[in-house]
Design a protein around this motif. Structure first.
Motif, short mmCIF file in Angstrom:
data_model
loop_
_atom_site.label_atom_id
_atom_site.label_comp_id
_atom_site.label_asym_id
_atom_site.label_seq_id
_atom_site.Cartn_x
_atom_site.Cartn_y
_atom_site.Cartn_z
N ALA A 156 27.48 63.57 -6.27
CA ALA A 156 26.22 63.76 -5.54
C ALA A 156 25.31 62.55 -5.71
N ARG A 157 25.26 62.01 -6.91
CA ARG A 157 24.42 60.83 -7.16
C ARG A 157 24.94 59.62 -6.39
N VAL A 158 26.27 59.46 -6.37
CA VAL A 158 26.86 58.34 -5.63
C VAL A 158 26.53 58.47 -4.14
N ALA A 159 26.69 59.71 -3.60
CA ALA A 159 26.42 59.95 -2.18
C ALA A 159 24.93 59.73 -1.86
N ARG A 160 24.06 60.18 -2.74
CA ARG A 160 22.62 60.00 -2.52
C ARG A 160 22.25 58.53 -2.48
N SER A 161 22.79 57.76 -3.44
CA SER A 161 22.51 56.33 -3.48
C SER A 161 22.98 55.64 -2.20
N SER A 162 24.17 56.04 -1.74
CA SER A 162 24.69 55.47 -0.49
C SER A 162 23.83 55.86 0.70
N CYS A 163 23.34 57.11 0.69
CA CYS A 163 22.50 57.60 1.78
C CYS A 163 21.18 56.83 1.83
N GLY A 168 17.07 54.51 6.35
CA GLY A 168 16.01 53.89 7.16
C GLY A 168 16.50 53.05 8.32
N GLU A 169 17.82 53.06 8.57
CA GLU A 169 18.36 52.25 9.65
C GLU A 169 17.90 52.77 11.02
N GLU A 170 17.99 51.89 12.02
CA GLU A 170 17.49 52.23 13.34
C GLU A 170 18.27 53.36 14.00
N PHE A 171 19.58 53.44 13.76
CA PHE A 171 20.35 54.50 14.41
C PHE A 171 19.97 55.88 13.89
N ILE A 172 19.48 55.95 12.64
CA ILE A 172 19.00 57.23 12.10
C ILE A 172 17.69 57.60 12.78
N GLU A 173 16.81 56.63 12.92
CA GLU A 173 15.53 56.88 13.59
C GLU A 173 15.75 57.26 15.05
N ALA A 174 16.75 56.64 15.67
CA ALA A 174 17.06 56.96 17.07
C ALA A 174 17.55 58.40 17.19
N ALA A 175 18.37 58.84 16.22
CA ALA A 175 18.87 60.21 16.25
C ALA A 175 17.72 61.21 16.07
N LYS A 176 16.77 60.87 15.21
CA LYS A 176 15.60 61.73 15.04
C LYS A 176 14.78 61.78 16.33
N ARG A 178 15.83 61.46 19.30
CA ARG A 178 16.53 62.26 20.31
C ARG A 178 16.40 63.75 20.04
N GLY A 179 15.88 64.09 18.86
CA GLY A 179 15.72 65.50 18.51
C GLY A 179 16.99 66.12 17.94
N GLU A 180 17.89 65.28 17.37
CA GLU A 180 19.13 65.81 16.80
C GLU A 180 18.81 66.66 15.58
N ARG A 181 19.65 67.68 15.38
CA ARG A 181 19.46 68.55 14.23
C ARG A 181 19.87 67.83 12.94
N THR A 182 19.39 68.38 11.82
CA THR A 182 19.65 67.76 10.53
C THR A 182 21.14 67.67 10.22
N TRP A 183 21.87 68.77 10.47
CA TRP A 183 23.30 68.77 10.17
C TRP A 183 24.04 67.71 10.98
N TYR A 184 23.59 67.47 12.22
CA TYR A 184 24.22 66.46 13.07
C TYR A 184 23.97 65.07 12.49
N ILE A 185 22.76 64.82 12.09
CA ILE A 185 22.43 63.51 11.52
C ILE A 185 23.22 63.27 10.23
N LEU A 186 23.33 64.31 9.41
CA LEU A 186 24.06 64.18 8.14
C LEU A 186 25.54 63.89 8.37
N LEU A 187 26.18 64.68 9.22
CA LEU A 187 27.63 64.61 9.39
C LEU A 187 28.09 63.52 10.35
N VAL A 188 27.32 63.27 11.40
CA VAL A 188 27.75 62.34 12.45
C VAL A 188 27.15 60.94 12.25
N GLU A 189 25.93 60.87 11.80
CA GLU A 189 25.27 59.57 11.67
C GLU A 189 25.34 59.01 10.25
#
Length: 281
Positions: A156-163, A168-176, A178-189
């Protein structure tokens, strides 16, 4: 075919990855075809041949019950790898999701989740696993559960550090936006862009899980007789260390070989998946 050639071309550039891949492949083949490779029934008792020395019929000799040691080592590969890969998969999935969720949410949720992980990590792994097994009882399933609980916080710590590196990348902000759900952002982005460290950590973890499982079996709280298991073989043979010392040496060599194999694979994957190297592959 081109994909296969690309994989081999990449592996040739990284000796540790190549050697680790070959050794792990051998282990997997042995584990899958163990019943066909083992020359004798690993559970068959033959008191007349107890402590027989290595021979053509019994390559590694026999144990205190006259059972073929080589056959028990071969079947033990299936048991140990089964536990190691199962625990690693549970830790990668559960720990990965916990770490990504914590890193993505941030704030109080991140603080609460990570403090819970810190509490679990504060206990020595082997002692915590012993405590869990003493409550649940000894079985292969409970061994997987116990070791998984002790291993999830680190993943979990390794995954959190990687996350945190990609949150803060632009594709994450773009997904937000677009109104994407949290699970979609986590699993797809997030997951595809943060999975490399999780893969490396998981490949190295297999060896440590096998060591822990063997230690639990040695102490009598892991796999139970007569299941062929490397830790059990060592635990049973310790009473005969002066009479038949090789009974302990063979499973120790098997554990060392497996641990080194997965560590080499993990080191190779770390080099291959290094962001500075990905552009050259």
């Amino acid at each position: 075919m081109s994909c296969i050639r690309t994989v081999f071309s990449t592996l040739r550039r990284y000796p540790s990855a190549m050697v680790g891949s070959v050794l792990v492949s051998i282990l997997l083949i042995v584990a899958i075809f163990a019943p066909f490779i083992a020359p004798h029934d690993p559970l068959k008792l033959n008191p007349r041949e107890r402590f027989a020395p290595p021979s053509v019929e019994h390559v590694m000799g026999t144990d205190e019950y006259g059972r073929d040691v080589f056959s028990r080592i071969i079947l033990g590969t299936r048991t140990s790898l089964g536990i190691g890969l199962s625990v690693t998969l549970v830790c990668a999935v559960a720990g990965g999701l916990i770490g990504l969720t914590s890193g993505y949410l941030g704030g109080r949720a991140d603080e609460l989740i990570m403090r819970a992980m810190d509490i679990l990590m504060a206990f020595p792994g082997i002692l915590f696993a012993l405590l869990i097994l003493s409550m649940l009882g000894s079985s292969i399933v409970n061994v997987i559960v116990a070791i998984s609980i002790t291993g999830i916080p680190k993943t979990a710590r390794v995954a959190r550090s990687s996350c945190l590196n990609v949150r803060g990348e632009e594709f994450i902000e773009a997904a937000k936006a677009r109104g994407e759900r949290t699970w979609y952002i986590l699993l797809v982005e997030l997951l595809p862009n943060a999975v490399q460290p999780i893969i490396v950590e998981a490949s190295i973890k297999v060896g440590f899980v096998i060591l822990t499982a063997s230690s639990l079996s040695f102490l009598g709280l892991g796999t139970q007789p007569p299941t062929p298991d490397w830790g059990l073989i060592i635990g049973s043979a310790r009473e005969y260390i002066f009479e038949a010392p090789m009974l302990i040496v063979w499973p120790i060599l098997a554990i060392a070989f497996t641990t080194i194999s997965f560590n080499l694979l993990g080191d190779g994957l770390r080099d291959i998946l290094d962001p500075r190297e990905l552009g050259r592959v």
